[in-house]
Each structure stands twice: as C-alpha cells, then as structure tokens.
Design a protein around this motif. Structure first.
Motif, short mmCIF file in Angstrom:
data_model
loop_
_atom_site.label_atom_id
_atom_site.label_comp_id
_atom_site.label_asym_id
_atom_site.label_seq_id
_atom_site.Cartn_x
_atom_site.Cartn_y
_atom_site.Cartn_z
N TRP A 1 0.68 -1.23 0.10
CA TRP A 1 0.20 0.04 0.08
C TRP A 1 0.92 1.11 -0.14
CZ3 TRP A 1 -0.43 4.05 3.44
CH2 TRP A 1 -1.63 4.67 3.11
N ILE A 2 1.95 1.32 0.76
CA ILE A 2 2.97 2.29 0.71
C ILE A 2 3.58 2.48 -0.45
CG2 ILE A 2 5.02 3.26 2.04
CD1 ILE A 2 4.14 1.88 4.56
N MET A 3 4.13 1.65 -1.12
CA MET A 3 4.58 1.68 -2.24
C MET A 3 3.83 2.28 -3.57
SD MET A 3 6.93 -1.86 -2.61
CE MET A 3 7.46 -1.51 -4.22
N ALA A 4 2.41 1.62 -3.39
CA ALA A 4 1.42 2.18 -4.08
C ALA A 4 1.11 3.64 -4.28
CB ALA A 4 0.09 1.62 -4.34
N LEU A 5 1.10 4.15 -2.75
CA LEU A 5 0.87 5.52 -2.41
C LEU A 5 1.84 6.38 -2.87
CD1 LEU A 5 -0.62 7.66 -1.19
CD2 LEU A 5 0.34 7.18 0.95
N ALA A 6 3.28 6.09 -2.96
CA ALA A 6 4.33 6.60 -3.19
C ALA A 6 4.43 6.89 -4.74
CB ALA A 6 5.75 5.95 -2.85
N TRP A 7 4.05 5.63 -5.53
CA TRP A 7 4.04 5.64 -6.97
C TRP A 7 3.05 6.65 -7.45
CZ3 TRP A 7 0.08 4.61 -10.62
CH2 TRP A 7 0.50 4.55 -11.80
N ILE A 8 1.86 6.78 -6.81
CA ILE A 8 0.77 7.91 -7.20
C ILE A 8 1.08 9.19 -6.95
CG2 ILE A 8 -1.64 8.74 -6.58
CD1 ILE A 8 -2.32 5.92 -5.81
N MET A 9 1.86 9.38 -5.80
CA MET A 9 2.36 10.88 -5.52
C MET A 9 3.77 11.29 -6.51
SD MET A 9 2.63 10.42 -1.29
CE MET A 9 3.29 12.27 -1.25
N ALA A 10 4.36 10.10 -6.76
CA ALA A 10 5.44 10.48 -7.74
C ALA A 10 4.73 10.93 -8.96
CB ALA A 10 6.38 9.27 -7.99
N LEU A 11 3.75 10.12 -9.55
CA LEU A 11 3.17 10.00 -10.64
C LEU A 11 2.40 11.61 -10.72
CD1 LEU A 11 2.20 9.26 -13.58
CD2 LEU A 11 0.18 8.23 -12.57
N THR A 12 1.71 11.97 -9.51
CA THR A 12 1.09 13.40 -9.65
C THR A 12 2.04 14.38 -9.46
OG1 THR A 12 -0.59 12.28 -7.99
CG2 THR A 12 -0.28 14.77 -8.09
N CYS A 13 3.15 14.47 -9.11
CA CYS A 13 3.98 15.40 -9.11
C CYS A 13 4.78 15.48 -10.51
CB CYS A 13 5.34 14.97 -8.22
SG CYS A 13 4.90 15.11 -6.46
N ALA A 14 4.95 14.34 -11.19
CA ALA A 14 5.51 14.51 -12.47
C ALA A 14 4.56 15.31 -13.34
CB ALA A 14 5.69 13.11 -12.89
N CYS A 15 3.26 14.87 -13.14
CA CYS A 15 2.29 15.61 -14.04
C CYS A 15 1.96 17.16 -13.91
CB CYS A 15 0.83 14.69 -13.90
SG CYS A 15 0.75 12.95 -14.46
N ALA A 16 2.33 17.32 -12.59
CA ALA A 16 2.07 18.65 -12.23
C ALA A 16 3.32 19.62 -12.67
CB ALA A 16 2.05 18.89 -10.60
N LEU A 17 4.40 19.08 -12.60
CA LEU A 17 5.51 19.89 -13.07
C LEU A 17 5.38 20.71 -14.51
CD1 LEU A 17 8.62 17.67 -11.62
CD2 LEU A 17 7.98 20.10 -11.02
N PRO A 18 5.07 19.87 -15.32
CA PRO A 18 5.00 20.77 -16.90
C PRO A 18 3.90 21.85 -16.80
CG PRO A 18 5.00 18.21 -17.19
CD PRO A 18 4.87 18.58 -15.67
N ALA A 19 2.77 21.63 -15.88
CA ALA A 19 1.97 22.72 -15.98
C ALA A 19 2.43 23.93 -15.28
CB ALA A 19 0.61 22.31 -15.13
N ALA A 20 3.44 23.62 -14.13
CA ALA A 20 3.85 24.73 -13.33
C ALA A 20 4.92 25.42 -14.03
CB ALA A 20 4.32 24.32 -11.94
N ALA A 21 5.67 24.91 -14.94
CA ALA A 21 6.88 25.40 -15.55
C ALA A 21 6.48 25.98 -17.06
CB ALA A 21 8.10 24.34 -15.81
N GLY A 22 7.07 26.91 -17.51
CA GLY A 22 7.06 27.48 -18.74
C GLY A 22 7.68 26.91 -19.72
N GLU A 23 7.79 27.24 -20.91
CA GLU A 23 8.52 26.59 -22.36
C GLU A 23 8.67 27.63 -22.98
OE1 GLU A 23 8.17 22.34 -24.43
OE2 GLU A 23 6.48 23.99 -24.70
N ALA A 24 9.95 27.42 -23.58
CA ALA A 24 10.51 28.69 -24.48
C ALA A 24 11.10 27.50 -25.80
CB ALA A 24 11.60 29.39 -24.09
N LYS A 25 10.65 27.86 -27.06
CA LYS A 25 10.97 27.01 -28.19
C LYS A 25 11.66 28.00 -29.45
CE LYS A 25 8.01 22.81 -27.63
NZ LYS A 25 7.01 22.28 -28.23
N ARG A 26 12.83 27.68 -29.92
CA ARG A 26 13.30 28.54 -31.20
C ARG A 26 13.44 27.83 -32.28
NH1 ARG A 26 19.38 31.20 -29.61
NH2 ARG A 26 19.59 32.29 -31.55
N ALA A 27 12.98 28.58 -33.49
CA ALA A 27 12.72 27.78 -34.58
C ALA A 27 12.88 29.01 -35.70
CB ALA A 27 11.67 27.26 -35.00
#
Length: 384
Positions: A4-30
């Motif tokens: 159960w603890i491992m599953a909870l840690a996996w869910i928290m990690a997945l949540t954090c990984a998904c939240a990061l792109p929304a919080a960060a901005g992006e710059a692309k050059r072309a």
C-alpha cells in the motif's frame, strides 16, 4: 501494508511528475524565414500560464499572443502576418519594437548640446518611429532564451552612430517574458556612448475579441487614468499644449466604449486624428515602478487587458489608418478600427518641447521602459 505504501508513493510521484509541466513554462526556438540577403529570421515561442507568445527576431516583434476567454478558449489577440513576406511588403508596425525614437518628431529635426540633427521625414513633414529603417526594420540578435517559471527571450540590436541621423552608438535590448498570473512583460533597455535621444516602445495592435473575429474594437471598453492629453496639429505633431480631458471625447477616466465618441466630428482633434491617435499624460515624468496606463475589456469574450509601464505617457491609437490592404494571419483584411495600440512612451516631439520633459540619454546611464500586459477573463458584460 508495504504494498500500500509503495502504491501511494507511486501515485504521489506520478502526480508530481504530471504537475511539473503545468507549473513550468516553455521556450522554443525555430527558423521563421529568410531575408533577401540570406540572413535567417527566427521565431521564439513562449508558453506559460495559459498564454502563448511568438516573437520574431525581425523587428523584435510580437507576432501572436494567444489569450483565453471566459470559457477558457485561447485565441490570438494581436494583428500580424502568417509569413515573413507580409512583414517585408506592408509592415504597418504590427507588433514591432520601435526606435530609436517612437512616435513623431517635428520636421525631422532636433537639437542636442547646441548641435542640430536631421532625420528622415517618413511621415509627411515629420519623422516617425525612428525613420525609414527604424528598429522595426532591423534584424535583432537573440542573446538568451530561458525555460522555467518565467520563460523569456532577450534580443539585442546595436544602432551605429549616425544611423537614421541619430547621434551615438546605441545598444538596445528587449526581453519578452511570461509569468504564471497571465502577464506578458516587455522590457526595453538601452545604453549609449555619447549623448543621444531614445524612446523605445512596443507597437502591438490588439483586438481582444480575436485577430480572426472580424469584429471591430469599437465595443471594447477603455479606461485611461489620465487627466490631460497633448493635442496635435494637422500633421499629428503636439501643439505644445497639455490640455484637460474633462468635457472632451478624450476623457477615459471612467470605463467608456471606444466607439462612444470616436466619430465626434465637432471636436477638431478627432478630425485631425481620424479618431484617436493621441498621447495621454498619465504622469509628469518616468517613475521608478510601473503604474497603470490603460485597461481594456471586450465584454463579449470577457478578456481584460491591463497595461502598466514606468513611462509618463501612453499613445492610444484606434487603428484609424488601417485601410483593408493588409491581409492578416487568418486571411482577413484589416480595416479601420479593427485593432487598437497602446504605446507607453515619453511624449511625442519631446526633444523639441522642453516643457514635456526629456528624452535624453547620456553615457553611463541606462534607459528603461518596462511594459506589462496583464490578462484576465471577466464575467459577461463585467467592467470595473
């Protein structure tokens, strides 16, 4: 329990990984296109907080700006072209960085330290926006591109001593940055190796209903917190008077639809500008911090734009000279009153009007114009 603890840690990690792109901005050059002499024009795309801005190295211009409406639908709200050929053929100052001196200088002449300088007369008898080949018609160099909390791009242009008639080698830079609160910041800086004049600003044309909407900006509701403005002569050069807005079509101290008085033919200033093309006096001189210079709302979409700057004036231009000859990104021809420009600045013709203040820049000093465009979406018909 361990599973159960491992599953909870996996869910928290997945949540954090998904939240990061929304919080960060992006710059692309072309790459965006190629100039006739073979030089490459680049486009930098910044994305953050629901906004997407596209900046070209040609003219250090803002080509597009996607902004959400009250329903969350993002639409491009600035005029521009789909390719480089459009900017080369009929620039119209769409989104550009203008300089060395934005706006007009009477008769294309000014004096500095007892010496008279002559500029190109590219607007009837007057000089406009830096001359025939001002900063808007120059290829700027990208010096920095950043991802992260405030994605940004910084561009640089060095104007040689004597370019377009201006004294001194001027090193200019502009940084476009997006913040999480729906703000686009455009910051201009400049230094010189000998006394000169400088007035840099951005000349984006906004339609908060959308560049592709086909709607005019006459229903946009405008507020400008200025008690005075600078009337102009028949060539749109300030007369030298600083006049009260009270009792005139230029009183936007309370939120007013742009179209409410734009055809007031009894006012000679409206006739001279074919509508609004005037400088509003917000403060008497540049300030240390940015202050509100204008607020615009499109009641239909709910989009609101608040413009702030440290500059004393703001030129309000209602697109009076757009004549349907320019075809924009969406294939629509741009007509009179299809967009508005709000250009924070020192006053037009300041070098010839000491009572207006000063546009002088000396060696060792740094010119700075910081402009913020803060976007939000209000309720239907809401105004402040």
């Amino acid at each position: 329990m361990r599973a159960w603890i491992m599953a909870l840690a996996w869910i928290m990690a997945l949540t954090c990984a998904c939240a990061l792109p929304a919080a960060a901005g992006e710059a692309k050059r072309a790459p965006f296109g190629t100039l006739p002499d073979g030089r490459v024009v680049e486009e930098v795309t910044l994305s953050r907080g629901g906004l997407t801005a596209r900046i070209l190295t040609w003219g250090a211009l803002l080509r597009s700006l996607d902004v959400p409406d009250r329903a969350g639908k993002a639409t491009d709200v600035v005029l521009g072209y789909k390719d480089l050929a459009g900017y080369m053929k009929a620039p119209n100052y769409f989104g550009v960085s203008v300089g060395r001196y934005a706006n007009r200088i009477r008769a294309g002449r000014f004096s500095l330290d007892g010496k008279e300088y002559t500029l190109a007369r590219n607007d009837g008898p007057n000089a406009l926006h830096g001359g025939r080949e001002g900063f808007d018609k120059r290829l700027w160099t990208v010096t920095e591109v950043k991802d992260g909390a405030a994605p940004s791009v910084t561009l640089r242009y060095v104007s040689d001593d004597g370019e377009e008639g201006y004294p001194g080698t001027l090193t200019a830079s502009v940084t476009y940055a997006l913040d999480s609160d729906g703000t686009l910041t455009v910051e201009y800086r400049a230094t010189t190796d000998k006394p000169t004049i400088v007035n840099l600003t951005n000349h984006s044309f906004f339609n908060l209903a959308g560049e592709d909407s086909g709607r005019m900006i006459l229903d946009h509701v405008l507020t400008i917190p200025a008690e005075r403005y600078t009337p102009v002569d028949e060539t749109l050069i300030p007369t030298g008077e600083i006049a009260p807005v009270a009792g005139t079509p230029f009183d936007f101290r309370k939120a007013t639809p742009i179209g409410a008085r734009i055809r007031e033919g009894r006012d000679p200033q409206i006739l001279r500008g074919r509508g609004y093309d005037h400088n509003f006096v917000v403060t008497n001189a540049p300030t240390a911090d940015a202050h509100l210079v204008a607020r615009v709302e499109d009641p239909a979409s709910g989009r609101v734009m608040e413009v702030a700057s440290n500059q004393p004036g703001v030129q309000f231009y209602a697109g009076n000279f757009l004549d349907a000859t320019a075809v924009g990104k969406s294939g629509l021809s741009y007509r009179q009153s299809d967009a508005l420009a709000l250009e924070p600045q020192v006053f037009p013709d300041t070098p010839n009007r000491p009572s207006f203040g000063t546009a002088r820049l000396d060696p060792g000093a740094t010119y700075r114009n910081v402009i913020t465009y803060r976007f939000s979406a209000g309720r239907s018909g809401a105004t402040k």
